[in-house]
Design a protein around this motif. Structure first.
Motif, PDB file in Angstrom:
ATOM      1  N   VAL A 155       5.342 -40.078 -54.201  1.00 52.96           N
ATOM      2  CA  VAL A 155       5.781 -40.941 -55.303  1.00 52.96           C
ATOM      3  C   VAL A 155       7.303 -40.905 -55.400  1.00 52.96           C
ATOM      4  O   VAL A 155       7.958 -39.969 -54.924  1.00 52.96           O
ATOM      5  CB  VAL A 155       5.144 -40.503 -56.642  1.00 52.96           C
ATOM      6  CG1 VAL A 155       3.631 -40.411 -56.512  1.00 52.96           C
ATOM      7  CG2 VAL A 155       5.715 -39.169 -57.125  1.00 52.96           C
ATOM      8  N   PRO A 201       8.249 -38.921 -61.260  1.00 51.70           N
ATOM      9  CA  PRO A 201       7.124 -38.520 -62.111  1.00 51.70           C
ATOM     10  C   PRO A 201       6.808 -39.594 -63.146  1.00 51.70           C
ATOM     11  O   PRO A 201       7.693 -40.330 -63.586  1.00 51.70           O
ATOM     12  CB  PRO A 201       7.627 -37.238 -62.790  1.00 51.70           C
ATOM     13  CG  PRO A 201       8.749 -36.757 -61.931  1.00 51.70           C
ATOM     14  CD  PRO A 201       9.381 -37.987 -61.363  1.00 51.70           C
ATOM     15  N   ASP A 202       5.555 -39.685 -63.528  1.00 58.00           N
ATOM     16  CA  ASP A 202       5.130 -40.664 -64.523  1.00 58.00           C
ATOM     17  C   ASP A 202       3.801 -40.181 -65.102  1.00 58.00           C
ATOM     18  O   ASP A 202       2.725 -40.442 -64.552  1.00 58.00           O
ATOM     19  CB  ASP A 202       4.971 -42.041 -63.882  1.00 58.00           C
ATOM     20  CG  ASP A 202       4.694 -43.145 -64.899  1.00 58.00           C
ATOM     21  OD1 ASP A 202       4.191 -42.826 -65.993  1.00 58.00           O
ATOM     22  OD2 ASP A 202       4.980 -44.317 -64.588  1.00 58.00           O
ATOM     23  N   ALA A 225      -0.170 -41.197 -64.428  1.00 59.38           N
ATOM     24  CA  ALA A 225      -1.119 -40.165 -63.997  1.00 59.38           C
ATOM     25  C   ALA A 225      -2.432 -40.291 -64.750  1.00 59.38           C
ATOM     26  O   ALA A 225      -3.513 -40.117 -64.183  1.00 59.38           O
ATOM     27  CB  ALA A 225      -0.515 -38.774 -64.199  1.00 59.38           C
ATOM     28  N   LEU A 285       2.714 -37.141 -59.735  1.00 57.38           N
ATOM     29  CA  LEU A 285       3.140 -37.891 -60.915  1.00 57.38           C
ATOM     30  C   LEU A 285       3.409 -36.982 -62.105  1.00 57.38           C
ATOM     31  O   LEU A 285       4.127 -37.356 -63.036  1.00 57.38           O
ATOM     32  CB  LEU A 285       2.080 -38.936 -61.288  1.00 57.38           C
ATOM     33  CG  LEU A 285       1.957 -40.128 -60.343  1.00 57.38           C
ATOM     34  CD1 LEU A 285       0.721 -40.958 -60.682  1.00 57.38           C
ATOM     35  CD2 LEU A 285       3.219 -41.000 -60.398  1.00 57.38           C
ATOM     36  N   THR A 330       2.484 -50.470 -62.098  1.00 56.02           N
ATOM     37  CA  THR A 330       3.597 -49.628 -61.673  1.00 56.02           C
ATOM     38  C   THR A 330       4.491 -50.379 -60.691  1.00 56.02           C
ATOM     39  O   THR A 330       4.035 -51.285 -59.992  1.00 56.02           O
ATOM     40  CB  THR A 330       3.087 -48.336 -61.010  1.00 56.02           C
ATOM     41  OG1 THR A 330       4.195 -47.516 -60.595  1.00 56.02           O
ATOM     42  CG2 THR A 330       2.227 -48.640 -59.790  1.00 56.02           C
ATOM     43  N   ASP A 373       6.487 -48.241 -58.813  1.00 57.50           N
ATOM     44  CA  ASP A 373       6.757 -47.129 -57.903  1.00 57.50           C
ATOM     45  C   ASP A 373       6.209 -47.481 -56.526  1.00 57.50           C
ATOM     46  O   ASP A 373       4.995 -47.576 -56.324  1.00 57.50           O
ATOM     47  CB  ASP A 373       6.093 -45.858 -58.448  1.00 57.50           C
ATOM     48  CG  ASP A 373       6.487 -44.611 -57.674  1.00 57.50           C
ATOM     49  OD1 ASP A 373       6.419 -44.635 -56.427  1.00 57.50           O
ATOM     50  OD2 ASP A 373       6.848 -43.604 -58.324  1.00 57.50           O
ATOM     51  N   VAL A 408       3.667 -45.014 -54.971  1.00 59.44           N
ATOM     52  CA  VAL A 408       2.326 -45.145 -55.530  1.00 59.44           C
ATOM     53  C   VAL A 408       1.671 -46.417 -55.014  1.00 59.44           C
ATOM     54  O   VAL A 408       0.499 -46.424 -54.620  1.00 59.44           O
ATOM     55  CB  VAL A 408       2.382 -45.162 -57.074  1.00 59.44           C
ATOM     56  CG1 VAL A 408       0.996 -45.391 -57.661  1.00 59.44           C
ATOM     57  CG2 VAL A 408       2.973 -43.858 -57.596  1.00 59.44           C
TER      58      VAL A 408
END
Length: 274
Positions: free
Chosen positions: A14, A17-18, A22, A80, A163, A165, A168
């Motif tokens: 990823v 972080p998220d 998650a 995440l 998302t 990202d 991801v």
């Protein structure tokens, strides 16, 4: 026998972080149509498979692949959640806007699993075996598998849109591609079994065995306001197996009589008027 290989089927990396994402990914892991469901569904169908070896082999191949997908999602959720501490979340939540965003996080990721994935859906409901079908009838099971892959791919595609990202999204694209193949796979297997045993399940109970009830196998009963349903292929033309022609019944009447059950024994203490 199963043997674990340390490398993942596809790369999982990823960008940032998220914790909210998650939680959303938990649905793809432990939800009704998540990877845990297809993993267990295919494996138990394979464990219980009797008959042609190619079907059992196929089920074990795809079931084992789904174990790898579960592992991929667990790694994705862990990444995440990297760098998230209880103290940091408490401090960040003092800001009203941040607190509103953090309302979408999963507190069990901190409290229960120590920043790891859990066998639950996005609302924390535990995965359960009632989500799977393993009946012993291959055609019935393969149709359930096609539905599972259809719903699973739909949900991954929806979370994909949640998302930006790219790491991801790359994981999701690989999963979406595999789910597309798995739909093709089940379609091919279903077509093969239909050619062999007929389109109705179970094929071992043929139409002629229905005797005086056989006519009802071709009737569409209009039981709601409007007649638009009469325009569908299910209300006109021939049955897929060629055994009869469909008939549209407008305002059908009941065939049975009004039930008149006997009163229960007095010892049940039911509240009834005798």
């Amino acid at each position: 026998m199963f043997r674990h290989q340390k490398e993942l089927q596809f790369e999982v990396k990823v960008e940032r972080p998220d914790a909210v994402l998650a939680r959303q990914v938990q649905e793809l892991l432990g939800g009704q149509f998540g990877e845990m469901s297809v993993m267990m569904q295919y494996l138990f169908q394979g464990f219980n498979c009797r008959g042609e070896e190619k079907y059992k082999d196929m089920l074990m191949d795809i079931g084992t692949e789904e174990i790898g997908h579960v592992e991929m999602l667990c790694n994705l959720i862990s990444q995440l959640l990297d760098g998230v501490s209880p103290a940091e979340q408490i401090e960040a939540a003092k800001d009203p806007m941040t607190a509103a965003i953090m309302g979408g996080t999963n507190p069990q990721h901190l409290i229960v699993s120590g920043l790891g994935a859990t066998p639950k859906d996005s609302n924390g409901v535990p995965w359960n075996s009632g989500y799977i079908a393993a009946s012993g009838n291959l055609l019935a099971d393969f149709r359930a598998n096609l539905n599972a892959e259809s719903q699973g791919r739909l949900q991954v595609a929806r979370v994909y849109e949640m998302t930006t990202d790219e790491g991801v999204r790359s994981v999701f694209r690989n999963m979406i591609a595999r789910d597309r193949y798995h739909q093709y796979q089940w379609m091919a297997a279903i077509a093969e079994l239909e050619e062999k045993n007929g389109v109705a399940v179970p094929g071992s109970f043929p139409p002629e065995a229905e005797m005086d009830s056989q006519q009802h196998a071709y009737e569409f009963w209009d039981l709601s306001a409007g007649t638009q349903s009469s325009e569908g292929l299910w209300a006109q033309g021939s049955a897929p197996d060629g055994t009869g022609d469909f008939m549209y019944l407008k305002d059908p009447l009941p065939i049975g009589k009004k039930p008149n059950p006997n009163p229960p024994h007095f010892s049940t203490h039911n509240d009834i008027n005798l």
